[in-house]
Scaffold this motif. Structure first.
Motif, PDB file in Angstrom:
ATOM      1  N   GLU A 248       0.848  -1.178   0.080  1.00 49.10           N
ATOM      2  CA  GLU A 248       0.108  -0.016   0.023  1.00 49.10           C
ATOM      3  C   GLU A 248       0.902   1.265  -0.152  1.00 49.10           C
ATOM      4  OE1 GLU A 248      -2.857   0.076   3.388  1.00 49.10           O
ATOM      5  OE2 GLU A 248      -3.225  -1.970   3.284  1.00 49.10           O
ATOM      6  N   TYR A 249       0.605   2.298  -0.669  1.00 49.75           N
ATOM      7  CA  TYR A 249       1.077   3.467  -0.684  1.00 49.75           C
ATOM      8  C   TYR A 249       0.002   4.661  -0.888  1.00 49.75           C
ATOM      9  CZ  TYR A 249       1.399   4.330  -5.727  1.00 49.75           C
ATOM     10  OH  TYR A 249       1.112   4.427  -7.087  1.00 49.75           O
ATOM     11  N   GLY A 250       0.322   5.705  -0.373  1.00 48.53           N
ATOM     12  CA  GLY A 250      -0.649   6.871  -0.605  1.00 48.53           C
ATOM     13  C   GLY A 250      -0.645   8.021   0.321  1.00 48.53           C
ATOM     14  N   TYR A 251      -1.067   9.141  -0.007  1.00 49.67           N
ATOM     15  CA  TYR A 251      -1.303  10.401   0.942  1.00 49.67           C
ATOM     16  C   TYR A 251      -2.585  10.804   0.774  1.00 49.67           C
ATOM     17  CZ  TYR A 251       3.788   9.819   1.872  1.00 49.67           C
ATOM     18  OH  TYR A 251       4.841   9.069   2.089  1.00 49.67           O
ATOM     19  N   ARG A 252      -3.187  11.525   1.821  1.00 48.82           N
ATOM     20  CA  ARG A 252      -4.471  11.991   1.823  1.00 48.82           C
ATOM     21  C   ARG A 252      -4.458  13.525   1.336  1.00 48.82           C
ATOM     22  NH1 ARG A 252      -7.570  11.971   7.351  1.00 48.82           N
ATOM     23  NH2 ARG A 252      -9.035  13.221   5.986  1.00 48.82           N
ATOM     24  N   SER A 253      -5.271  14.031   0.773  1.00 47.78           N
ATOM     25  CA  SER A 253      -5.380  15.094  -0.047  1.00 47.78           C
ATOM     26  C   SER A 253      -5.909  16.413   1.143  1.00 47.78           C
ATOM     27  CB  SER A 253      -6.421  15.410  -1.109  1.00 47.78           C
ATOM     28  OG  SER A 253      -7.502  14.705  -0.834  1.00 47.78           O
ATOM     29  N   VAL A 254      -5.027  16.414   2.399  1.00 50.51           N
ATOM     30  CA  VAL A 254      -5.327  17.152   3.306  1.00 50.51           C
ATOM     31  C   VAL A 254      -4.144  17.978   3.761  1.00 50.51           C
ATOM     32  CG1 VAL A 254      -4.860  14.982   4.876  1.00 50.51           C
ATOM     33  CG2 VAL A 254      -6.595  16.590   5.505  1.00 50.51           C
ATOM     34  N   ASP A 255      -4.607  18.924   4.696  1.00 41.98           N
ATOM     35  CA  ASP A 255      -3.350  19.614   5.653  1.00 41.98           C
ATOM     36  C   ASP A 255      -2.426  18.570   6.306  1.00 41.98           C
ATOM     37  OD1 ASP A 255      -4.146  22.029   4.476  1.00 41.98           O
ATOM     38  OD2 ASP A 255      -5.176  22.866   6.510  1.00 41.98           O
ATOM     39  N   TYR A 256      -1.197  18.887   6.145  1.00 37.52           N
ATOM     40  CA  TYR A 256      -0.196  18.077   6.809  1.00 37.52           C
ATOM     41  C   TYR A 256      -0.279  16.539   6.259  1.00 37.52           C
ATOM     42  CZ  TYR A 256      -0.180  22.192   9.799  1.00 37.52           C
ATOM     43  OH  TYR A 256      -0.143  23.322  10.544  1.00 37.52           O
ATOM     44  N   ALA A 257      -0.539  16.418   5.257  1.00 36.93           N
ATOM     45  CA  ALA A 257      -0.640  15.080   4.495  1.00 36.93           C
ATOM     46  C   ALA A 257       0.768  14.251   4.858  1.00 36.93           C
ATOM     47  CB  ALA A 257      -0.724  15.071   3.223  1.00 36.93           C
ATOM     48  N   ASN A 272      -6.455  19.694   0.939  1.00 37.54           N
ATOM     49  CA  ASN A 272      -5.158  20.387   0.212  1.00 37.54           C
ATOM     50  C   ASN A 272      -4.716  19.455  -0.820  1.00 37.54           C
ATOM     51  OD1 ASN A 272      -2.518  21.088   0.133  1.00 37.54           O
ATOM     52  ND2 ASN A 272      -2.210  21.912   2.068  1.00 37.54           N
ATOM     53  N   LEU A 273      -5.052  19.652  -1.885  1.00 36.56           N
ATOM     54  CA  LEU A 273      -4.821  18.728  -3.104  1.00 36.56           C
ATOM     55  C   LEU A 273      -3.248  19.068  -3.538  1.00 36.56           C
ATOM     56  CD1 LEU A 273      -7.811  19.650  -5.388  1.00 36.56           C
ATOM     57  CD2 LEU A 273      -7.357  17.745  -3.947  1.00 36.56           C
ATOM     58  N   GLU A 274      -2.492  20.197  -3.056  1.00 36.50           N
ATOM     59  CA  GLU A 274      -1.020  20.198  -3.441  1.00 36.50           C
ATOM     60  C   GLU A 274      -0.476  19.497  -2.483  1.00 36.50           C
ATOM     61  OE1 GLU A 274       2.077  23.948  -4.000  1.00 36.50           O
ATOM     62  OE2 GLU A 274       0.322  24.220  -3.293  1.00 36.50           O
ATOM     63  N   ALA A 275      -0.930  19.243  -1.286  1.00 36.32           N
ATOM     64  CA  ALA A 275      -0.173  18.359  -0.329  1.00 36.32           C
ATOM     65  C   ALA A 275      -0.058  17.041  -0.793  1.00 36.32           C
ATOM     66  CB  ALA A 275      -0.887  18.390   1.114  1.00 36.32           C
ATOM     67  N   GLN A 276      -1.193  16.506  -1.356  1.00 39.52           N
ATOM     68  CA  GLN A 276      -1.180  15.198  -1.804  1.00 39.52           C
ATOM     69  C   GLN A 276      -0.571  14.992  -3.025  1.00 39.52           C
ATOM     70  OE1 GLN A 276      -4.960  13.705  -3.857  1.00 39.52           O
ATOM     71  NE2 GLN A 276      -4.846  11.767  -2.580  1.00 39.52           N
ATOM     72  N   ASN A 312     -13.118  18.395  -3.661  1.00 39.03           N
ATOM     73  CA  ASN A 312     -13.439  18.736  -2.314  1.00 39.03           C
ATOM     74  C   ASN A 312     -13.276  17.371  -1.328  1.00 39.03           C
ATOM     75  OD1 ASN A 312     -14.510  21.334  -3.007  1.00 39.03           O
ATOM     76  ND2 ASN A 312     -16.412  20.240  -4.060  1.00 39.03           N
ATOM     77  N   ASP A 313     -12.686  16.272  -1.809  1.00 35.72           N
ATOM     78  CA  ASP A 313     -12.429  15.106  -1.023  1.00 35.72           C
ATOM     79  C   ASP A 313     -11.105  15.288  -0.571  1.00 35.72           C
ATOM     80  OD1 ASP A 313     -13.030  12.275  -0.519  1.00 35.72           O
ATOM     81  OD2 ASP A 313     -11.177  12.177  -1.229  1.00 35.72           O
ATOM     82  N   SER A 314     -11.026  14.685   1.008  1.00 38.37           N
ATOM     83  CA  SER A 314      -9.647  15.055   1.833  1.00 38.37           C
ATOM     84  C   SER A 314      -9.314  13.766   2.005  1.00 38.37           C
ATOM     85  CB  SER A 314     -10.085  15.708   3.130  1.00 38.37           C
ATOM     86  OG  SER A 314     -10.854  15.058   3.895  1.00 38.37           O
ATOM     87  N   GLN A 319      -8.595   9.705  -7.099  1.00 41.07           N
ATOM     88  CA  GLN A 319      -9.480   9.715  -8.186  1.00 41.07           C
ATOM     89  C   GLN A 319     -10.032  11.185  -8.388  1.00 41.07           C
ATOM     90  OE1 GLN A 319     -11.073   5.842  -6.695  1.00 41.07           O
ATOM     91  NE2 GLN A 319     -11.788   5.638  -8.653  1.00 41.07           N
ATOM     92  N   ASN A 320      -9.901  11.536  -9.738  1.00 39.08           N
ATOM     93  CA  ASN A 320     -10.548  12.911  -9.992  1.00 39.08           C
ATOM     94  C   ASN A 320      -9.820  13.982  -9.284  1.00 39.08           C
ATOM     95  OD1 ASN A 320     -12.570  11.803 -11.800  1.00 39.08           O
ATOM     96  ND2 ASN A 320     -13.242  10.875  -9.881  1.00 39.08           N
ATOM     97  N   LYS A 321      -8.549  13.894  -8.941  1.00 36.95           N
ATOM     98  CA  LYS A 321      -7.611  14.765  -8.487  1.00 36.95           C
ATOM     99  C   LYS A 321      -6.474  15.055  -8.995  1.00 36.95           C
ATOM    100  CE  LYS A 321      -9.178  13.518  -3.581  1.00 36.95           C
ATOM    101  NZ  LYS A 321      -8.512  12.641  -2.467  1.00 36.95           N
TER     102      LYS A 321
END
Length: 336
Positions: A248-257, A272-276, A312-314, A319-321
């Protein structure tokens, strides 16, 4: 500003794409749902240029010290059952997507599986019988369907720590049934202590490593954050002469990702899309060019692509980001 930075980053990637190693496992963690899947659900996986999918049927435990494992029941969602796993695999195979079958345990209220620990020998023995039945049922399915990779467990550190002999026995039982490649999905802070890597084909890591303290960690900050982790991971690959697979790997699209990447608390909801994008890009740049790195499975990918994720998903899904385009770039380059 975010869009401008993203476009600049894509232009940099286009220059670097010739460096990307081919034949990586470019995977998605395909989430089990209530329903069967069809071609329309698989097409977005193909469009991502993924070549693998992790299929994840579930067994359930009432609490961390209850030895019963309940699985393949009518009360489960279709995708969580044996029949559902088989249907998903067959549909993905129609589109030439290879498979890692990854049966997992879910503890009531989402308690962390790494803390599963029985209170006495009687319960340990009962739990071992239950877990063996669960895993071997899916090992038989993996063999019958000629699945490419079978994952023997996910984030079960206390179980392994307290019963190491059992795991050697279990691996031998699996190998008597299943003839493909084996891995285990160790948590990011567990994999260094897993005792049976020599018996498997891949060192599996659920790669939720912290890589940055900032609210919006930059690409460079994340690259630096990976430096020490990467050396540790690489050294283990060399010691055991086994490739590393990010199960598994990945990061949330949220502050402090990048700070506590394993946290899925819905209370963390500041998008926070840029953080992801930055954390995802740094992971690819750190690992996807390395010969000792086999690839990985993005967490997580839902079947109803058009209805999930988005600006708008954190949560974790790309997907779609903007991060979906980053993944597609590396996956496409690695398949050329």
């Amino acid at each position: 500003m975010v869009r401008a930075r993203f476009l600049i980053f894509l232009s940099i990637l286009s220059i670097q794409s010739c460096k990307t190693q081919s034949n990586k496992i470019n995977g998605v963690s395909f989430v089990a749902s209530r329903e069967a899947v069809n071609e329309s659900h698989i097409t977005p996986v193909v469009n991502l240029s993924a070549n693998y999918a992790a299929i994840m049927p579930f067994g359930f435990m009432r609490n961390l010290d209850n030895p019963k494992v309940i699985f393949d029941t009518e009360r489960q969602w279709f995708g969580e059952t044996k029949q559902g796993a088989e249907q998903y695999i067959n549909e993905l195979r129609k589109q030439k997507i290879k498979i890692m079958l990854k049966p997992q345990i879910w503890v009531w209220h989402g308690e962390f599986t790494g803390f599963i620990k029985m209170e006495n020998e009687v319960d340990w023995n009962a739990f071992e019988v239950a877990y063996t039945k669960f895993i071997l049922e899916y090992a038989r399915l993996a063999q019958n369907l000629k699945v490419e990779i079978f994952c023997i467990g996910t984030e079960l550190e206390k179980f392994i720590e307290n019963r190491p002999e059992y795991w050697s026995y279990l691996i031998s039982e699996i190998k008597a049934i299943y003839k493909g490649k084996l891995t285990y999905a160790a948590n990011w802070d567990e994999f260094k202590r897993t005792p049976f890597w020599s018996q498997l084909d891949f060192i599996g890591v659920d790669a939720y490593f912290p890589v940055g303290e900032s609210k919006t960690p930059s690409f460079d900050e994340c690259l630096e954050g990976w430096r020490e982790h990467k050396e540790t991971i690489k050294s283990l690959s060399i010691i055991h002469d086994k490739p590393i697979l990010f199960t598994e790997y990945g990061y949330r699209s949220v502050d402090y990702a990048g700070k506590l990447p394993w946290v899925s608390d819905i209370g963390m909801n500041q998008v926070n899309l840029e953080a992801q994008t930055n954390t995802t890009s740094a992971l690819f740049e750190t690992f996807w060019n390395e010969d000792w790195f086999a690839g990985g499975f993005i967490w997580k990918w839902f079947h109803n692509h058009d209805d999930v994720g988005g600006k708008n998903d954190s949560m974790f899904t790309p997907q779609n980001k903007p991060s979906e385009k980053i993944i597609k770039h590396y996956y496409k380059s690695g398949n050329e």
